[in-house]
Design a protein around this motif. Structure first.
Motif, PDB file in Angstrom:
ATOM      1  N   SER A 102      51.041   8.015 -10.983  1.00 21.72           N
ATOM      2  CA  SER A 102      50.634   7.349 -12.216  1.00 21.72           C
ATOM      3  C   SER A 102      51.286   5.980 -12.352  1.00 21.72           C
ATOM      4  O   SER A 102      50.720   5.075 -12.966  1.00 21.72           O
ATOM      5  N   SER A 106      49.186   2.644 -13.208  1.00 20.51           N
ATOM      6  CA  SER A 106      49.471   1.746 -14.325  1.00 20.51           C
ATOM      7  C   SER A 106      49.639   0.306 -13.844  1.00 20.51           C
ATOM      8  O   SER A 106      49.191  -0.641 -14.489  1.00 20.51           O
ATOM      9  N   THR A 166      48.022  10.320 -16.368  1.00 19.41           N
ATOM     10  CA  THR A 166      48.676   9.028 -16.555  1.00 19.41           C
ATOM     11  C   THR A 166      48.736   8.758 -18.054  1.00 19.41           C
ATOM     12  O   THR A 166      47.694   8.762 -18.723  1.00 19.41           O
ATOM     13  N   ASP A 209      51.694  12.901 -14.031  1.00 25.91           N
ATOM     14  CA  ASP A 209      51.409  13.106 -12.610  1.00 25.91           C
ATOM     15  C   ASP A 209      50.960  14.526 -12.275  1.00 25.91           C
ATOM     16  O   ASP A 209      50.602  14.803 -11.125  1.00 25.91           O
TER      17      ASP A 209
END
Length: 249
Positions: A102, A106, A166, A209
């Protein structure tokens, strides 16, 4: 000893890298790094690299004489090269293979991603049957959500999707993104995509995650802190094992 080490080091590194590549392929983990269509090619090239490395050793001159003025710098540079290349090769064996996380999603802007923008067309999906709808992945739904946010379009269309969690930046307590990476060639070019999921206090039951499977429908976003027009509201949400092929293609 130093000349001997330099003579053999290249072959040692080749053997290490080739062994790691073949092991990853045999355990079906090479797909964590490259697209499945390149697995056979990569294994073949690894074998060729091994043969060429052994041949280069066989034809390499035995003499290790070098000018005295260059010997000092040569040893320093050579030592650093051995250290760096050795660390890279050994890490292939020691470091457990894993998927992108994640954090990477991001960093690569999961919200603004246009991955799979042509995977599904609104006009084609408007009257699609349940069997086709059930086959849609995160990429497919993300593509449709970019094309229309009309709630009526998603009426009677149930999503059944798998991805990893996420956290949302706008409303992390109530919203997360069900995320997947798409890979064209290898993990370096992997691009994230995802659909926003509205699940109040989701962190009480799931971790960032963690892989989950969600069945639900797309509805008007009830969060006052997020400006997303629609979110996936789960009917069921279950933790699952990471897929054997975690990336979408």
């Amino acid at each position: 000893m130093w000349p001997s080490l330099r003579r053999w080091w290249g072959v040692i590194l080749i053997l290490t890298a080739v062994s790691a590549t073949v092991w990853l392929a045999a355990t079906q983990q090479l797909v964590l790094y490259i697209h499945p269509r390149y697995v056979v090619f990569t294994v073949v090239m690894a074998a060729i690299a091994l043969v060429l490395g052994v041949l280069s050793l066989a034809v390499r001159p035995m003499s290790t004489d070098e000018p005295e003025t260059r010997r000092g710098w040569s040893r320093v540079v050579g030592g650093l090269a051995l250290l760096v290349s050795g660390a890279v090769a050994i890490s292939l064996v020691i470091v457990p293979p894993t998927t992108l996380s994640s954090a990477t999603a991001s960093q690569r802007d999961i919200v603004g991603s246009t991955v799979g923008s042509d995977s599904q067309n609104v006009d084609d999906v408007a009257n699609a049957d349940d069997e086709l709808i059930a086959s849609f992945t995160v990429v497919d739904w993300s593509s449709l959500l970019r094309q229309t946010s009309d709630p009526s379009f998603y009426t009677n269309k149930t999503a059944d999707v798998v991805g990893f969690i996420t956290a949302s930046d706008d409303d992390p307590a109530n919203i997360f993104y069900l995320s997947r990476f798409t890979v064209t060639c290898c993990a370096v070019d992997a691009q994230p995509t995802g659909v926003a999921v509205y699940a109040p206090d989701w962190a009480n039951d799931f971790d960032v995650d963690e892989w989950v499977e969600i069945t639900g429908s797309f509805e008007v976003n009830p969060s006052s802190r997020s400006d997303l027009p629609l979110v996936l509201v789960p009917e069921t949400m279950t933790a699952v094992e990471r897929p054997s092929e975690p990336y979408l293609y």
